[in-house]
Design a protein around this motif. Structure first.
Motif, PDB file in Angstrom:
ATOM      1  N   ALA A   1      -1.119  -1.652  -7.580  1.00 52.00           N
ATOM      2  CA  ALA A   1      -2.474  -2.186  -7.428  1.00 52.00           C
ATOM      3  C   ALA A   1      -2.527  -3.625  -7.953  1.00 52.00           C
ATOM      4  CB  ALA A   1      -3.474  -1.301  -8.181  1.00 52.00           C
ATOM      5  N   HIS A   2      -1.905  -3.818  -9.093  1.00 47.90           N
ATOM      6  CA  HIS A   2      -1.871  -5.149  -9.684  1.00 47.90           C
ATOM      7  C   HIS A   2      -1.134  -6.130  -8.770  1.00 47.90           C
ATOM      8  CE1 HIS A   2      -1.800  -8.158 -12.816  1.00 47.90           C
ATOM      9  NE2 HIS A   2      -0.519  -8.356 -12.549  1.00 47.90           N
TER      10      HIS A   2
ATOM     11  N   TYR B   1     -11.247  -6.447 -10.170  1.00 48.29           N
ATOM     12  CA  TYR B   1     -10.052  -5.704 -10.581  1.00 48.29           C
ATOM     13  C   TYR B   1      -9.014  -6.625 -11.213  1.00 48.29           C
ATOM     14  CZ  TYR B   1     -12.472  -2.101  -8.118  1.00 48.29           C
ATOM     15  OH  TYR B   1     -13.428  -1.211  -7.732  1.00 48.29           O
ATOM     16  N   ARG B   2      -9.362  -7.885 -11.309  1.00 43.74           N
ATOM     17  CA  ARG B   2      -8.537  -8.833 -12.037  1.00 43.74           C
ATOM     18  C   ARG B   2      -9.089  -8.987 -13.453  1.00 43.74           C
ATOM     19  NH1 ARG B   2      -6.401 -14.193  -8.996  1.00 43.74           N
ATOM     20  NH2 ARG B   2      -5.273 -12.663  -7.762  1.00 43.74           N
TER      21      ARG B   2
ATOM     22  N   LEU C   1       0.832  -1.202   0.000  1.00 49.37           N
ATOM     23  CA  LEU C   1       0.000   0.000   0.000  1.00 49.37           C
ATOM     24  C   LEU C   1       0.868   1.254   0.000  1.00 49.37           C
ATOM     25  CD1 LEU C   1      -2.664  -1.103   2.632  1.00 49.37           C
ATOM     26  CD2 LEU C   1      -3.092  -0.671   0.213  1.00 49.37           C
ATOM     27  N   ASP C   2       2.127   1.070   0.317  1.00 46.92           N
ATOM     28  CA  ASP C   2       3.027   2.199   0.486  1.00 46.92           C
ATOM     29  C   ASP C   2       4.398   1.754  -0.016  1.00 46.92           C
ATOM     30  OD1 ASP C   2       3.938   4.665   1.226  1.00 46.92           O
ATOM     31  OD2 ASP C   2       3.854   4.301   3.397  1.00 46.92           O
TER      32      ASP C   2
ATOM     33  N   ARG D   1      -0.715  -5.949  -5.498  1.00 45.88           N
ATOM     34  CA  ARG D   1      -1.545  -6.233  -4.320  1.00 45.88           C
ATOM     35  C   ARG D   1      -2.621  -7.254  -4.667  1.00 45.88           C
ATOM     36  NH1 ARG D   1      -1.284  -0.516  -3.625  1.00 45.88           N
ATOM     37  NH2 ARG D   1      -3.291  -0.212  -4.651  1.00 45.88           N
ATOM     38  N   ASN D   2      -3.264  -7.005  -5.797  1.00 46.44           N
ATOM     39  CA  ASN D   2      -4.354  -7.885  -6.204  1.00 46.44           C
ATOM     40  C   ASN D   2      -3.865  -9.321  -6.405  1.00 46.44           C
ATOM     41  OD1 ASN D   2      -6.125  -9.066  -8.667  1.00 46.44           O
ATOM     42  ND2 ASN D   2      -7.369  -7.764  -7.346  1.00 46.44           N
TER      43      ASN D   2
ATOM     44  N   PRO E   1       1.501   3.534  -9.260  1.00 43.76           N
ATOM     45  CA  PRO E   1       0.338   3.141  -8.450  1.00 43.76           C
ATOM     46  C   PRO E   1      -0.460   2.008  -9.108  1.00 43.76           C
ATOM     47  CG  PRO E   1       0.505   5.518  -8.486  1.00 43.76           C
ATOM     48  CD  PRO E   1       1.566   4.998  -9.423  1.00 43.76           C
ATOM     49  N   ALA E   2      -0.565   2.024 -10.434  1.00 41.19           N
ATOM     50  CA  ALA E   2      -1.326   0.981 -11.122  1.00 41.19           C
ATOM     51  C   ALA E   2      -0.622  -0.375 -10.986  1.00 41.19           C
ATOM     52  CB  ALA E   2      -1.507   1.350 -12.588  1.00 41.19           C
TER      53      ALA E   2
END
Lengths: 238, 394
Positions: free
Chosen positions: A83-84, A115-116, A59-60, A86-87, A79-80
């Motif tokens: 996000a990927h 989001y996948r 997240l950071d 993390r997912n 950031p994108a």
């Protein structure tokens, strides 16, 4: 670096800039979470355990040091891309559950799969399996406000695991639950840890909760002050 | 899949805040409705003016004192009979020249009375303008040359004074003088709220005597064809200017009249459109405002979605769609409102309204655009949130 590490941090520091003053939250932490581990992260508030959890969860990003999540270095990622990452790698369980209130248990669990880019049908199938897995097969159509606290946290756990992550990060998962319900949730996490092989990292300041983990990492003032394996009896070995 | 989820979430958010969404949409409904109505009124008026000017006849040249433009006041005529003779000479044929001396007068028959436009004219009027006589006959050259007290009534005047009876052969009193009705015009209908059938034609010579004047207000000349019309206009103006060196005259064609009227209507439409545009702008600002509130309210949800793998783009799209949904649904309602109001206006009042497909398409396009323009800032703000901070927010 270990090949089978789920998350690996080497001398990671994180400094926040508050009104022009830099405040160090983490002052050089090295840590490896192996696949299938069960770790408790403990320490008083302000010790940096939340900051560490945010970093471990992608997240950071660290101010300095190296951090690899799922074998991939996070340095310079957008950031994108984060996000990927993390997912694909991380499942989150929060103290306050963080469920979408106007959404059914099933769709809450299916949310990460959106989001996948997964189709609605497959999402729901997987979510239903996961809800069954956490013992809520009979509650799929219920909304969070129709569920008890323990049930809500089970939904959150199902949501965290539906993506088959390498690591489940649980931030005070029993903090909003009574003792009996909390114990049941911990039991579920332990069971999933054993059965699914997902690494579980529990952030807690509750000694009893921490004692159930096989490894305890204690933090103070932005540093790890102890990192010990715990034997089957729940007693710290070192 | 992500787009479908964004739509679902956007719809859900609007449903969750019905009152707020409705009030925000109201701004768009008013703005878009105003655009549709004003364009319909503008187009309807323009169509009607065009039909009316073209309906006068073809290849017409209208000769008036003064200048014909937006910022010129109407001039008082100093033209008279000798100018008429000169214009007939230039036109080459008396039948190509019509003239008018106009005055507002009361016309009476029995106990009935009507205030009307009295026109002193030549017998040539129906040869220059398209004007049909329904019953009886129009004025003759003898009527004009001998100054007979005969009148041709517009259909409104005829109906008001005589009801269903045929006025031909009856007597009317105009400005205290008795006239014999020799004909009644076929109705022309209303235009822009003005009754075009409320007029009475009498011979020019009779009118000059009745009004104690020698003047003639305006001429109309019918050119043989479209090619000669401009030269004819220049010749007439030059001759009139020679005869009255200190005065200005204009000879305008139907195209020029349409041009001038088009200018007037254009300015009017632009001003009204600007006002409608302001209301759209205000509606858009309202959307922006509500979206910022929505982003703030749902910061935790944004943080959660980010933690679960939503990219900044996914979050931004979700809020952008919400804004676009607000404005387009508002826009569609506004179009429905505008179309309804335009149709009602056209049906219930003399004000013309013509709906055009392009104005509706434009209104819809503008609704989408307003949503995008005013939604993009809140959407970007949502997408740029730090997941850690967002998750912690209350």
């Amino acid at each position: 670096m270990t090949a089978d590490a789920a998350i690996e941090a080497i001398d990671v520091a994180r400094t926040y800039a508050l009104d022009g003053v830099s405040v160090p939250a983490l002052r050089g932490v090295s840590l490896t979470i192996a696949h299938g581990e069960h770790v408790a992260l403990v320490g008083p508030s302000g010790s940096g355990k939340s900051t560490l959890m945010h970093l471990l969860g992608g997240l950071d990003q660290p101010t300095s040091g190296r951090l690899r999540i799922g074998g991939r270095d996070v340095a310079g990622r957008t950031p994108a891309e984060m996000a990927h990452l993390r997912n694909a790698t991380i499942g989150f369980v929060f103290q306050s559950f963080h469920l979408l209130s106007r959404t059914s248990a099933l769709d809450n669990v299916a949310l990460p799969l959106v989001y996948r880019g997964m189709g609605a049908r497959e999402r729901r199938e997987r979510a239903a399996v996961m809800l069954e897995r956490v013992g809520l097969g009979h509650r799929v159509g219920h909304r969070p406000n129709q569920l008890s606290g323990g049930e809500q946290q089970r939904v959150a756990i199902a949501r965290a695991l539906v993506t088959e992550p390498a690591v489940l990060l649980a931030d005070e998962p029993t903090g909003n639950l009574d003792q009996t319900t909390g114990a049941a949730v911990l039991e579920l996490l332990e069971q999933l840890n054993t059965a699914e092989g997902v690494a579980v990292v529990l952030v807690t300041h509750d000694r009893e909760v921490a004692a159930r983990a096989r490894r305890q990492i204690t933090m103070r003032d932005g540093r790890i002050v102890s990192d010990t394996a715990v034997d089957e009896a729940g007693e710290a070995a070192g | 899949m992500r787009l479908a989820e964004a739509w679902r979430v956007a719809l859900d958010a609007l449903r969750a805040n019905r009152m707020r969404s409705g009030l925000t949409m109201l701004g768009m409904v008013i703005g878009v409705g105003a655009v549709v109505i004003l364009v319909a009124l503008g187009t309807g008026t323009k169509n009607e003016v065009q039909a009316q000017v073209e309906g006068l006849g073809s290849n017409l040249l209208l000769v008036v004192p003064g200048q014909v433009s937006l910022n010129a006041a109407p001039a008082v005529s100093r033209l008279d009979q000798s100018d008429l003779d000169a214009i007939i000479r230039i036109a080459g044929d008396r039948d190509r020249v019509a003239v008018s001396l106009t005055s507002g007068e009361n016309v009476r028959a029995g106990n009935e009375q009507v205030f009307t436009s009295l026109l002193g004219v030549l017998e040539t009027t129906p040869k220059v303008f398209l004007r049909d006589v329904r019953s009886g006959a129009y004025l003759t050259r003898t009527d004009v040359e001998t100054g007979r007290r005969v009148a041709v009534l517009g259909s409104t005047v005829a109906r008001t004074l005589f009801g269903e009876r045929d006025p031909v052969g009856q007597q009317v009193t105009i400005a205290g003088v008795r006239f014999r009705v020799i004909g009644v015009f076929a109705p022309l209908g209303q235009s822009l709220g003005v009754d075009r059938d409320n007029e009475v034609h009498i011979p020019l010579s009779t009118a000059q005597r009745l009004l104690a004047t020698k003047r003639v207000d305006a001429f109309a000349v019918k050119a043989p064809d479209a090619e000669t019309i401009d030269r004819l206009g220049r010749d007439i103006v030059a001759e009139l200017h020679r005869r009255h060196p200190d005065e200005e005259f204009s000879a305008v064609t139907q195209e020029q009249i349409l041009g001038v009227l088009g200018d007037i209507l254009g300015v009017l439409t632009a001003v009204l459109a600007a006002i409608a545009g302001i209301s759209l702008l205000v509606g858009g600002v309202g959307v922006s405002n509500i979206m910022l509130v929505s982003v703030r309210e749902r910061t935790r949800e944004i943080g959660l979605r980010m933690a679960l793998g939503a990219r900044p783009r996914d979050i931004g799209l979700q809020f952008l769609l919400e804004a676009v949904l607000l404005t387009t649904v508002g826009g569609l309602l506004g179009i429905a409102f505008g179309v309804g109001a335009s149709l009602a206006t056209a049906a219930l009042s003399p004000v013309p309204a013509a709906l055009t497909w392009w104005s509706i398409a434009l209104a819809f396009g503008v609704s989408c655009a307003v949503g995008i323009v005013f939604g993009v800032v809140p959407a970007q703000r949502a997408g740029r949130l730090d997941p850690v901070v967002a998750l912690r927010s209350e």
